[in-house]
Write a protein that holds these residues in place. Structure first.
Motif, PDB file in Angstrom:
ATOM      1  N   UNK A  50       0.863  -1.183   0.000  1.00  0.00           N
ATOM      2  CA  UNK A  50       0.000   0.000   0.000  1.00  0.00           C
ATOM      3  C   UNK A  50       0.896   1.230   0.000  1.00  0.00           C
ATOM      4  N   UNK A  51       0.669   2.108  -0.971  1.00  0.00           N
ATOM      5  CA  UNK A  51       1.485   3.314  -1.123  1.00  0.00           C
ATOM      6  C   UNK A  51       0.655   4.555  -0.772  1.00  0.00           C
ATOM      7  N   UNK A  52       1.241   5.715  -0.980  1.00  0.00           N
ATOM      8  CA  UNK A  52       0.631   6.980  -0.581  1.00  0.00           C
ATOM      9  C   UNK A  52      -0.827   7.080  -1.046  1.00  0.00           C
ATOM     10  N   UNK A  53      -1.712   7.353  -0.101  1.00  0.00           N
ATOM     11  CA  UNK A  53      -3.153   7.532  -0.301  1.00  0.00           C
ATOM     12  C   UNK A  53      -3.910   6.236  -0.571  1.00  0.00           C
ATOM     13  N   UNK A  55      -5.690   2.688   0.473  1.00  0.00           N
ATOM     14  CA  UNK A  55      -6.472   2.259   1.626  1.00  0.00           C
ATOM     15  C   UNK A  55      -6.162   0.803   1.961  1.00  0.00           C
ATOM     16  N   UNK A  56      -6.209   0.488   3.241  1.00  0.00           N
ATOM     17  CA  UNK A  56      -6.119  -0.892   3.720  1.00  0.00           C
ATOM     18  C   UNK A  56      -7.399  -1.148   4.500  1.00  0.00           C
ATOM     19  N   UNK A  57      -8.106  -2.201   4.138  1.00  0.00           N
ATOM     20  CA  UNK A  57      -9.437  -2.470   4.675  1.00  0.00           C
ATOM     21  C   UNK A  57      -9.415  -3.838   5.346  1.00  0.00           C
ATOM     22  N   UNK A  58      -9.466  -3.840   6.682  1.00  0.00           N
ATOM     23  CA  UNK A  58      -9.280  -5.085   7.431  1.00  0.00           C
ATOM     24  C   UNK A  58     -10.464  -5.336   8.360  1.00  0.00           C
ATOM     25  N   UNK A  59     -11.131  -6.469   8.217  1.00  0.00           N
ATOM     26  CA  UNK A  59     -12.226  -6.791   9.135  1.00  0.00           C
ATOM     27  C   UNK A  59     -11.695  -7.149  10.520  1.00  0.00           C
ATOM     28  N   UNK A  60     -12.560  -7.061  11.508  1.00  0.00           N
ATOM     29  CA  UNK A  60     -12.175  -7.464  12.857  1.00  0.00           C
ATOM     30  C   UNK A  60     -11.764  -8.935  12.852  1.00  0.00           C
ATOM     31  N   UNK A 108      -7.774  -6.538   0.458  1.00  0.00           N
ATOM     32  CA  UNK A 108      -7.173  -5.857   1.595  1.00  0.00           C
ATOM     33  C   UNK A 108      -6.710  -4.453   1.229  1.00  0.00           C
ATOM     34  N   UNK A 109      -6.037  -4.299   0.099  1.00  0.00           N
ATOM     35  CA  UNK A 109      -5.489  -3.005  -0.338  1.00  0.00           C
ATOM     36  C   UNK A 109      -6.293  -2.480  -1.520  1.00  0.00           C
ATOM     37  N   UNK A 110      -6.665  -1.210  -1.447  1.00  0.00           N
ATOM     38  CA  UNK A 110      -7.472  -0.603  -2.499  1.00  0.00           C
ATOM     39  C   UNK A 110      -6.954   0.802  -2.815  1.00  0.00           C
ATOM     40  N   UNK A 111      -7.195   1.248  -4.036  1.00  0.00           N
ATOM     41  CA  UNK A 111      -6.926   2.620  -4.410  1.00  0.00           C
ATOM     42  C   UNK A 111      -8.075   3.507  -3.934  1.00  0.00           C
ATOM     43  N   UNK A 112      -7.745   4.667  -3.392  1.00  0.00           N
ATOM     44  CA  UNK A 112      -8.767   5.602  -2.965  1.00  0.00           C
ATOM     45  C   UNK A 112      -9.323   6.349  -4.179  1.00  0.00           C
ATOM     46  N   UNK A 113     -10.328   7.172  -3.958  1.00  0.00           N
ATOM     47  CA  UNK A 113     -10.890   8.044  -4.986  1.00  0.00           C
ATOM     48  C   UNK A 113     -10.936   9.461  -4.403  1.00  0.00           C
ATOM     49  N   UNK A 140     -19.147   9.349   9.328  1.00  0.00           N
ATOM     50  CA  UNK A 140     -18.498   8.045   9.180  1.00  0.00           C
ATOM     51  C   UNK A 140     -19.307   7.145   8.249  1.00  0.00           C
ATOM     52  N   UNK A 141     -20.629   7.173   8.403  1.00  0.00           N
ATOM     53  CA  UNK A 141     -21.458   6.353   7.521  1.00  0.00           C
ATOM     54  C   UNK A 141     -21.422   6.885   6.090  1.00  0.00           C
ATOM     55  N   UNK A 142     -21.227   8.203   5.926  1.00  0.00           N
ATOM     56  CA  UNK A 142     -21.054   8.755   4.586  1.00  0.00           C
ATOM     57  C   UNK A 142     -19.800   8.211   3.930  1.00  0.00           C
ATOM     58  N   UNK A 143     -18.727   8.112   4.709  1.00  0.00           N
ATOM     59  CA  UNK A 143     -17.487   7.524   4.191  1.00  0.00           C
ATOM     60  C   UNK A 143     -17.691   6.061   3.818  1.00  0.00           C
ATOM     61  N   UNK A 144     -18.351   5.318   4.692  1.00  0.00           N
ATOM     62  CA  UNK A 144     -18.619   3.906   4.405  1.00  0.00           C
ATOM     63  C   UNK A 144     -19.493   3.752   3.166  1.00  0.00           C
ATOM     64  N   UNK A 145     -20.472   4.650   2.997  1.00  0.00           N
ATOM     65  CA  UNK A 145     -21.359   4.573   1.833  1.00  0.00           C
ATOM     66  C   UNK A 145     -20.584   4.856   0.549  1.00  0.00           C
ATOM     67  N   UNK A 146     -19.712   5.863   0.572  1.00  0.00           N
ATOM     68  CA  UNK A 146     -18.907   6.167  -0.617  1.00  0.00           C
ATOM     69  C   UNK A 146     -18.022   4.980  -0.987  1.00  0.00           C
ATOM     70  N   UNK A 147     -17.435   4.342   0.014  1.00  0.00           N
ATOM     71  CA  UNK A 147     -16.602   3.167  -0.260  1.00  0.00           C
ATOM     72  C   UNK A 147     -17.447   2.027  -0.813  1.00  0.00           C
ATOM     73  N   UNK A 148     -18.620   1.826  -0.232  1.00  0.00           N
ATOM     74  CA  UNK A 148     -19.504   0.743  -0.677  1.00  0.00           C
ATOM     75  C   UNK A 148     -19.958   0.957  -2.114  1.00  0.00           C
ATOM     76  N   UNK A 149     -20.337   2.194  -2.447  1.00  0.00           N
ATOM     77  CA  UNK A 149     -20.791   2.495  -3.804  1.00  0.00           C
ATOM     78  C   UNK A 149     -19.661   2.378  -4.823  1.00  0.00           C
TER      79      UNK A 149
END
Length: 265
Positions: A50-53, A55-60, A108-113, A140-149
């Motif tokens: 994962x490089x600059x900007x 995202x790393x997305x890890x479930x519990x 696990x690793x994703x590019x942001x937008x 926070x839910x707005x961020x989650x919604x943007x990621x989900x969409x």
């Protein structure tokens, strides 16, 4: 630096030298955003970078073996930790979007937008300014919604059953310094001690292993994000002996507490 609210925690990890850590547990649903340097993660016999900007997305419950690699200006990683109840509220509020996201591959690793980056910055700023909880949760839910969409974060949205091990972890996280025993935990959960042991065994867990995992990972975060003395951190995480704490920390993460502290900016 760490800021906490009722359901969201914000952390910034800074390093001036390479940090190599193994078996780092994500005790809560976790989002990370690399701001400087790189994070190398060893997963499924492959290295993900994962490089600059990014995202790393890890479930519990996920455990990561990782290396934080500074560039010429150092290493910086922003972290958002979400209470599972917040994730569940989001799931029930946006069922169609969540259902669509869960059809995509969990990575696990994703590019942001640009949109996600903007919303991320707003959540971070709102948390730091102690914005009212209701408004912060909305952001926070707005961020989650943007990621989900955007088709990101399927792993974060997986519906984890309310496993007993997760409930045990949450109680320990509230008071890591407490002299926890099986009997004390069973009383908190309104269970018999033998029932607690038996149910954890069915989940492939043990109380002692869960206790140490939570304590050591809390200590890891404190070493990386505070200036508190190692001995004080050990005591706050339930270790009366600093030498025992150092030995268990090194056994878990592959580096001693003082060695890790020396890499922190």
């Amino acid at each position: 630096m760490q800021v906490q609210t009722r359901q969201i925690q914000q952390t910034v990890i800074l390093a001036k030298a390479t940090q190599q850590l193994r078996q780092v547990a994500c005790l809560q649903p976790t989002l990370m955003r690399i701001r400087q340097g790189e994070k190398h993660i060893w997963l499924n016999e492959k290295t993900q970078i994962a490089r600059r900007d990014d995202l790393i997305i890890a479930p519990a419950g996920m455990q990561l073996t990782l290396t934080n690699v500074p560039d010429a200006k150092g290493y910086a990683c922003e972290v958002l930790l979400f209470d599972p109840q917040l994730i569940e509220h989001f799931r029930t509020s946006y069922p169609a979007a969540v259902a669509a996201a869960l059809k995509t591959e969990a990575r696990l690793c994703e590019k942001s937008t640009p949109v996600i980056a903007k919303l991320w910055d707003e959540v971070f700023a709102a948390t730091a300014s102690h914005e009212p909880a209701e408004l912060l949760h909305h952001r926070a839910e707005g961020l989650l919604l943007a990621m989900t969409m955007a088709g990101l974060g399927a792993g974060l949205l997986l519906n984890r059953s309310d496993a007993l091990a997760a409930r045990v972890q949450q109680l320990i996280m509230l008071n890591a310094a407490k002299e926890w025993t099986v009997d004390a935990m069973a009383e908190q959960l309104h269970l018999g001690a033998s029932t607690l042991r038996r149910q954890l065994d069915k989940e492939g867990k043990s109380f002692r292993a869960l206790l140490e995992q939570v304590r050591l990972n809390i200590a890891l975060g404190m070493i990386q994000t505070t200036k508190q003395p190692i001995g004080a951190i050990a005591q706050q995480c339930g270790y009366a002996s600093a030498s025992r704490f150092s030995a268990r920390f090194a056994q878990q993460f592959g580096t001693k507490p003082m060695q890790l502290r020396a890499t922190v900016m």
